[in-house]
Scaffold this motif. Structure first.
Motif, PDB file in Angstrom:
ATOM      1  N   THR A  90      68.276  27.923  50.898  1.00 20.24           N
ATOM      2  CA  THR A  90      67.740  27.202  52.056  1.00 20.24           C
ATOM      3  C   THR A  90      66.944  28.179  52.921  1.00 20.24           C
ATOM      4  OG1 THR A  90      69.753  27.545  53.361  1.00 20.24           O
ATOM      5  CG2 THR A  90      69.599  25.483  52.107  1.00 20.24           C
ATOM      6  N   VAL A  91      67.149  29.480  52.699  1.00 22.42           N
ATOM      7  CA  VAL A  91      66.452  30.515  53.469  1.00 22.42           C
ATOM      8  C   VAL A  91      65.381  31.194  52.609  1.00 22.42           C
ATOM      9  CG1 VAL A  91      66.750  32.676  54.747  1.00 22.42           C
ATOM     10  CG2 VAL A  91      68.501  30.901  54.894  1.00 22.42           C
ATOM     11  N   PHE A  92      65.700  31.458  51.350  1.00 24.13           N
ATOM     12  CA  PHE A  92      64.777  32.113  50.426  1.00 24.13           C
ATOM     13  C   PHE A  92      64.351  31.141  49.331  1.00 24.13           C
ATOM     14  CE2 PHE A  92      67.107  35.671  52.252  1.00 24.13           C
ATOM     15  CZ  PHE A  92      66.105  36.609  52.464  1.00 24.13           C
ATOM     16  N   LYS A  93      63.119  31.280  48.862  1.00 28.40           N
ATOM     17  CA  LYS A  93      62.623  30.409  47.792  1.00 28.40           C
ATOM     18  C   LYS A  93      63.184  30.794  46.437  1.00 28.40           C
ATOM     19  CE  LYS A  93      58.279  29.483  50.114  1.00 28.40           C
ATOM     20  NZ  LYS A  93      56.885  29.889  50.228  1.00 28.40           N
ATOM     21  N   SER A  94      63.472  32.107  46.272  1.00 29.48           N
ATOM     22  CA  SER A  94      63.944  32.589  44.977  1.00 29.48           C
ATOM     23  C   SER A  94      64.716  33.891  45.145  1.00 29.48           C
ATOM     24  CB  SER A  94      62.755  32.833  44.048  1.00 29.48           C
ATOM     25  OG  SER A  94      61.985  33.927  44.542  1.00 29.48           O
ATOM     26  N   MET A  95      65.383  34.309  44.087  1.00 32.99           N
ATOM     27  CA  MET A  95      66.066  35.603  44.106  1.00 32.99           C
ATOM     28  C   MET A  95      65.049  36.743  44.156  1.00 32.99           C
ATOM     29  SD  MET A  95      69.274  35.678  44.536  1.00 32.99           S
ATOM     30  CE  MET A  95      69.717  37.344  44.058  1.00 32.99           C
ATOM     31  N   ASP A  96      63.851  36.505  43.659  1.00 37.08           N
ATOM     32  CA  ASP A  96      62.806  37.537  43.753  1.00 37.08           C
ATOM     33  C   ASP A  96      62.552  37.911  45.211  1.00 37.08           C
ATOM     34  OD1 ASP A  96      62.462  37.697  41.025  1.00 37.08           O
ATOM     35  OD2 ASP A  96      60.696  36.383  40.979  1.00 37.08           O
ATOM     36  N   GLU A  97      62.541  36.915  46.087  1.00 38.35           N
ATOM     37  CA  GLU A  97      62.339  37.184  47.519  1.00 38.35           C
ATOM     38  C   GLU A  97      63.502  37.976  48.093  1.00 38.35           C
ATOM     39  OE1 GLU A  97      61.576  33.793  49.960  1.00 38.35           O
ATOM     40  OE2 GLU A  97      59.620  33.419  49.079  1.00 38.35           O
ATOM     41  N   VAL A  98      64.715  37.628  47.679  1.00 32.48           N
ATOM     42  CA  VAL A  98      65.894  38.365  48.134  1.00 32.48           C
ATOM     43  C   VAL A  98      65.805  39.815  47.650  1.00 32.48           C
ATOM     44  CG1 VAL A  98      68.414  38.555  47.986  1.00 32.48           C
ATOM     45  CG2 VAL A  98      67.349  36.287  48.156  1.00 32.48           C
ATOM     46  N   GLN A  99      65.467  39.985  46.384  1.00 34.97           N
ATOM     47  CA  GLN A  99      65.361  41.328  45.806  1.00 34.97           C
ATOM     48  C   GLN A  99      64.304  42.160  46.528  1.00 34.97           C
ATOM     49  OE1 GLN A  99      64.637  40.140  41.756  1.00 34.97           O
ATOM     50  NE2 GLN A  99      66.803  40.372  41.184  1.00 34.97           N
ATOM     51  N   GLN A 100      63.173  41.546  46.836  1.00 35.87           N
ATOM     52  CA  GLN A 100      62.121  42.278  47.548  1.00 35.87           C
ATOM     53  C   GLN A 100      62.599  42.708  48.923  1.00 35.87           C
ATOM     54  OE1 GLN A 100      59.343  43.497  46.179  1.00 35.87           O
ATOM     55  NE2 GLN A 100      59.135  44.584  48.108  1.00 35.87           N
ATOM     56  N   ALA A 101      63.358  41.849  49.595  1.00 40.23           N
ATOM     57  CA  ALA A 101      63.905  42.201  50.911  1.00 40.23           C
ATOM     58  C   ALA A 101      64.889  43.364  50.795  1.00 40.23           C
ATOM     59  CB  ALA A 101      64.578  40.985  51.541  1.00 40.23           C
ATOM     60  N   VAL A 102      65.663  43.407  49.719  1.00 44.07           N
ATOM     61  CA  VAL A 102      66.596  44.511  49.492  1.00 44.07           C
ATOM     62  C   VAL A 102      65.825  45.806  49.252  1.00 44.07           C
ATOM     63  CG1 VAL A 102      68.347  45.444  47.910  1.00 44.07           C
ATOM     64  CG2 VAL A 102      68.498  43.069  48.690  1.00 44.07           C
ATOM     65  N   VAL A 103      64.771  45.746  48.468  1.00 43.58           N
ATOM     66  CA  VAL A 103      63.944  46.935  48.221  1.00 43.58           C
ATOM     67  C   VAL A 103      63.380  47.452  49.541  1.00 43.58           C
ATOM     68  CG1 VAL A 103      61.802  47.779  47.156  1.00 43.58           C
ATOM     69  CG2 VAL A 103      63.403  46.392  45.817  1.00 43.58           C
TER      70      VAL A 103
ATOM     71  N   GLU B 237      73.471  57.946  48.677  1.00 43.63           N
ATOM     72  CA  GLU B 237      73.101  56.575  48.294  1.00 43.63           C
ATOM     73  C   GLU B 237      72.619  56.540  46.838  1.00 43.63           C
ATOM     74  OE1 GLU B 237      73.697  54.135  50.232  1.00 43.63           O
ATOM     75  OE2 GLU B 237      73.869  55.085  52.199  1.00 43.63           O
ATOM     76  N   PRO B 238      73.490  56.886  45.886  1.00 44.43           N
ATOM     77  CA  PRO B 238      73.036  56.999  44.495  1.00 44.43           C
ATOM     78  C   PRO B 238      72.432  55.714  43.927  1.00 44.43           C
ATOM     79  CG  PRO B 238      75.437  57.107  44.604  1.00 44.43           C
ATOM     80  CD  PRO B 238      74.923  57.180  46.014  1.00 44.43           C
ATOM     81  N   LYS B 239      72.999  54.571  44.244  1.00 45.02           N
ATOM     82  CA  LYS B 239      72.473  53.312  43.688  1.00 45.02           C
ATOM     83  C   LYS B 239      71.109  52.975  44.288  1.00 45.02           C
ATOM     84  CE  LYS B 239      76.164  52.489  41.237  1.00 45.02           C
ATOM     85  NZ  LYS B 239      76.178  52.786  39.819  1.00 45.02           N
ATOM     86  N   LEU B 240      70.931  53.261  45.566  1.00 50.80           N
ATOM     87  CA  LEU B 240      69.629  53.012  46.198  1.00 50.80           C
ATOM     88  C   LEU B 240      68.595  54.013  45.702  1.00 50.80           C
ATOM     89  CD1 LEU B 240      70.741  52.204  49.862  1.00 50.80           C
ATOM     90  CD2 LEU B 240      70.281  50.607  47.972  1.00 50.80           C
ATOM     91  N   PHE B 241      69.006  55.267  45.492  1.00 52.14           N
ATOM     92  CA  PHE B 241      68.104  56.268  44.925  1.00 52.14           C
ATOM     93  C   PHE B 241      67.638  55.816  43.546  1.00 52.14           C
ATOM     94  CE2 PHE B 241      67.067  59.922  42.350  1.00 52.14           C
ATOM     95  CZ  PHE B 241      66.202  60.633  43.171  1.00 52.14           C
ATOM     96  N   GLN B 242      68.579  55.358  42.736  1.00 49.81           N
ATOM     97  CA  GLN B 242      68.223  54.888  41.397  1.00 49.81           C
ATOM     98  C   GLN B 242      67.241  53.724  41.475  1.00 49.81           C
ATOM     99  OE1 GLN B 242      71.923  54.220  39.230  1.00 49.81           O
ATOM    100  NE2 GLN B 242      72.669  56.227  39.863  1.00 49.81           N
ATOM    101  N   LEU B 243      67.468  52.812  42.415  1.00 49.18           N
ATOM    102  CA  LEU B 243      66.572  51.675  42.590  1.00 49.18           C
ATOM    103  C   LEU B 243      65.157  52.131  42.943  1.00 49.18           C
ATOM    104  CD1 LEU B 243      65.868  48.654  43.064  1.00 49.18           C
ATOM    105  CD2 LEU B 243      66.752  48.951  45.392  1.00 49.18           C
ATOM    106  N   LEU B 244      65.047  53.030  43.912  1.00 50.53           N
ATOM    107  CA  LEU B 244      63.726  53.430  44.401  1.00 50.53           C
ATOM    108  C   LEU B 244      63.023  54.449  43.512  1.00 50.53           C
ATOM    109  CD1 LEU B 244      64.395  53.754  48.246  1.00 50.53           C
ATOM    110  CD2 LEU B 244      63.395  51.819  46.992  1.00 50.53           C
ATOM    111  N   PHE B 245      63.783  55.352  42.898  1.00 49.35           N
ATOM    112  CA  PHE B 245      63.141  56.494  42.235  1.00 49.35           C
ATOM    113  C   PHE B 245      63.477  56.674  40.758  1.00 49.35           C
ATOM    114  CE2 PHE B 245      63.665  57.625  46.768  1.00 49.35           C
ATOM    115  CZ  PHE B 245      62.326  57.586  47.111  1.00 49.35           C
ATOM    116  N   MET B 246      64.267  55.773  40.221  1.00 50.49           N
ATOM    117  CA  MET B 246      64.612  55.890  38.805  1.00 50.49           C
ATOM    118  C   MET B 246      64.408  54.570  38.068  1.00 50.49           C
ATOM    119  SD  MET B 246      68.008  58.309  39.094  1.00 50.49           S
ATOM    120  CE  MET B 246      68.248  58.405  37.325  1.00 50.49           C
ATOM    121  N   THR B 247      63.562  53.722  38.615  1.00 48.23           N
ATOM    122  CA  THR B 247      63.264  52.429  37.998  1.00 48.23           C
ATOM    123  C   THR B 247      61.976  52.567  37.203  1.00 48.23           C
ATOM    124  OG1 THR B 247      64.339  51.270  39.823  1.00 48.23           O
ATOM    125  CG2 THR B 247      62.809  49.995  38.479  1.00 48.23           C
ATOM    126  N   GLU B 248      62.002  52.047  36.000  1.00 48.93           N
ATOM    127  CA  GLU B 248      60.818  52.111  35.141  1.00 48.93           C
ATOM    128  C   GLU B 248      59.636  51.433  35.835  1.00 48.93           C
ATOM    129  OE1 GLU B 248      59.600  50.198  30.895  1.00 48.93           O
ATOM    130  OE2 GLU B 248      61.551  51.183  30.999  1.00 48.93           O
TER     131      GLU B 248
END
Length: 193
Positions: free
Chosen positions: A46-59, A94-105
């Motif tokens: 009801t707030v986000f159109k898709s999980m992609d939008e949620v994921q982008q907000a997390v990034v 923040e190992p999981k956030l580091f992996q998200l930002l700097f270790m993602t293909e």
């Protein structure tokens, strides 16, 4: 009339961010997010159109937190070393956030000159700190930045994946030794040209 949102956008993003921060990117699903919020997944949409939008907000939230580390590094006595140290500390804290930002293909493989501007929003500011602190021209500052980033990224990756642990003193010493060697090499080449 659209349904009234049960959760605010901020509450949903905060819960999603917490999932990624503790369990990693792959753990962020609509079902897990609904569970974290104590609900089904339906109120999310009801707030986000898709999980992609949620994921982008997390990034974006992860980038915001990382940027706080960079800002702290830039206020150090030697800003470039401060940023490198903060980059490694981010991977430790923040190992999981580091992996998200700097270790993602990446969708396309950039060359070395393109990777830093792509992943580091403060690239120009960091590059300027090298030029100002050490009196080095643009191309030589870029060369130094690239070499040190490869080295600090290696240390940070070891930390983020829990392959190695280093003390603050060890990190400082390693960065200083490599920085000094590369700077000396750059200065010798500059003087020989």
């Amino acid at each position: 009339m659209p349904p009234r949102a049960k959760f605010t956008k901020e509450e949903i993003v905060e819960a999603a961010f917490h999932i990624v921060r503790t369990d990693g990117w792959d753990a962020l699903t609509s079902r897990e997010l609904g569970t974290r919020l104590g609900s089904s997944a339906r109120p999310i949409f009801t707030v986000f159109k898709s999980m992609d939008e949620v994921q982008q907000a997390v990034v974006e939230s992860a980038k915001g937190l990382y940027k706080e580390y960079v800002r702290k590094g830039l206020t150090a006595e030697h800003p470039f070393k401060g940023v490198g140290t903060q980059y490694i500390l981010f991977s430790v804290n923040e190992p999981k956030l580091f992996q998200l930002l700097f270790m993602t293909e990446q969708p396309q493989i950039p060359d070395l000159s393109g990777v830093l501007p792509l992943i580091e929003e403060s690239y120009e500011e960091i590059l300027s700190s090298i030029q100002n602190d050490y009196g080095i021209s643009g191309p030589l500052a870029k060369k130094l930045y690239h070499h040190l980033w490869i080295y600090t990224h290696g240390i940070a990756t070891l930390c983020a994946t829990k392959m190695c642990r280093f003390t603050g003193a060890q990190i400082s010493s390693m960065i200083t030794e490599v920085f000094t060697s590369i700077l000396k090499n750059i200065e010798e080449r500059k003087n020989n040209d």
